[in-house]
Design an enzyme around this catalytic site. Structure first.
Site, mmCIF file in Angstrom:
data_model
loop_
_atom_site.group_PDB
_atom_site.id
_atom_site.type_symbol
_atom_site.label_atom_id
_atom_site.label_comp_id
_atom_site.label_asym_id
_atom_site.label_seq_id
_atom_site.Cartn_x
_atom_site.Cartn_y
_atom_site.Cartn_z
ATOM 1 N N ASP A 158 3.445 -2.234 -9.252
ATOM 2 C CA ASP A 158 2.007 -2.375 -9.489
ATOM 3 C C ASP A 158 1.288 -1.027 -9.389
ATOM 4 O O ASP A 158 0.524 -0.644 -10.279
ATOM 5 C CB ASP A 158 1.456 -3.371 -8.456
ATOM 6 C CG ASP A 158 -0.048 -3.510 -8.510
ATOM 7 O OD1 ASP A 158 -0.563 -3.784 -9.605
ATOM 8 O OD2 ASP A 158 -0.707 -3.338 -7.466
ATOM 9 N N GLU A 171 6.056 -6.210 -13.321
ATOM 10 C CA GLU A 171 5.773 -5.176 -12.323
ATOM 11 C C GLU A 171 7.014 -4.884 -11.474
ATOM 12 O O GLU A 171 7.287 -3.732 -11.131
ATOM 13 C CB GLU A 171 4.591 -5.593 -11.435
ATOM 14 C CG GLU A 171 3.281 -5.626 -12.222
ATOM 15 C CD GLU A 171 2.079 -6.014 -11.377
ATOM 16 O OE1 GLU A 171 0.957 -5.646 -11.749
ATOM 17 O OE2 GLU A 171 2.262 -6.700 -10.334
#
Lengths: 221, 221
Positions: free
Chosen positions: A45, A109
């Site tokens: 992320d 992610e």
């Protein structure tokens, strides 16, 4: 699993030195808590955010900060990343024990985090360029911020959001919110699968209503 | 200005190749919109997040994602970064035309962006290690997330937040919010200078009240 791992490697265009990382990135917490994607997703992320932000910063040397923020949002929001996961056909490779197929954005992610750990920044950047930044898309306007700035500037007070209703089972929730500025008769309404989305839609609706009102001809488009 | 720039360089322990970047990082939008820190702050914010996140990820190899998120928050939140700016005595070096001295966190992020552009990742990382990660601090618990998870798990519904009051001039606003779970008699109250802070305090208050109630002995500490 071995065959599947090779298949996913060719789908994402990256061959892992340490395949444990790939397995972990594809494992939902419902399947196995300790070996799931959660830590990789944390890493992916922030690495994704930085990669996209740095590239956009350089690509648009005279753009304002707000444009960069909105354009970054368009590439890193969960809806867009879920679609990236669909394009990569991740559904065929993931391991989970949920009733429904889990959202795919977290796996995307996780993969970015895994590639970064396996080979470093440059290879993670290549993956992001190829799978996420490969389309020209429009910035996502942050209507909440726009309305908030306007509301404070003209009325000295911030917008208020109130929950109108919340329906549906936990995984398919529908929120309805209304947005209002104290002392102003117009009310915005918005629906969404997350509170954030419902707020944003309500803000957009209120902005549209205000823009039709003559005394607010100062409003942005 | 020249002398001042040398002074700030010795205060932050970094000498710029391109001093224009340093000047820009120290310029508030009230002083000059086009040459202000805004773009550098956008860059510094994401670079800081990635530097801190990657370091914590490696430093705590067996920590859960939530711990990493909370500890990262503790280092990158605006209150902490403002204090970093105070320690660096940035107030003496910044240019602005506001009535009051502006918050210093944005300048700190601007400096990180400026160092990153001037010399790349490694030097930005050195600066972050020396000025931001130089203290051991406690993770900031995200009480809103904790309460939300608990509320959904036990009652199948999310927590609601309602504005109770909003007072004070724009730059010294005080928000009071209450947090409640529909169907539950306890109510949490929280005050803060931002809505986020007030929400967080209200969630903390409600968690404390619930934890005193026998039927909620399952609650986390």
């Amino acid at each position: 699993m071995q065959e599947k791992l090779e298949e996913i490697e060719s789908a994402i265009g990256y061959r892992f030195k340490n395949r444990k990382l790939l397995e972990q990135a594809l494992t939902h917490p419902s399947y196995e808590t300790t070996g799931s994607y959660e830590r990789l997703e944390f890493l992916g992320d922030i690495v994704l955010d930085a990669i996209v932000g740095i590239i956009l910063f350089k690509e648009y040397p005279s753009a304002e900060e707000s444009f960069l923020t909105d354009l970054k949002s368009a590439y890193v929001n969960s809806r867009y990343l879920n679609n990236v996961g669909v394009t990569l056909k991740l559904e065929r490779f993931i391991r989970h024990k949920s009733h429904e197929v889990p959202r795919l954005d977290n796996f995307v992610e996780g993969l970015i985090g895994a590639i970064f750990l396996d080979s470093g920044w440059k290879r993670a950047e290549d993956f992001v360029k190829k799978t996420i930044l490969n389309k020209k898309i429009e910035p996502i306007k942050n209507y909440k911020n726009i309305l908030s700035g306007l509301s404070k500037k003209h009325f000295g007070i911030d917008t208020h959001y109130e929950l109108v209703s919340e329906k549906g089972p936990p995984h398919k929730r529908r929120y309805v919110f209304k947005a209002r500025i104290p002392g102003i008769k117009y009310i915005g309404r918005g629906m969404g699968t997350t509170k954030k989305e419902a707020h944003m839609q309500a803000a957009k609706d209120l902005l549209q209503k205000l823009s039709k009102c003559k005394s607010f001809s100062i409003l942005p488009d």
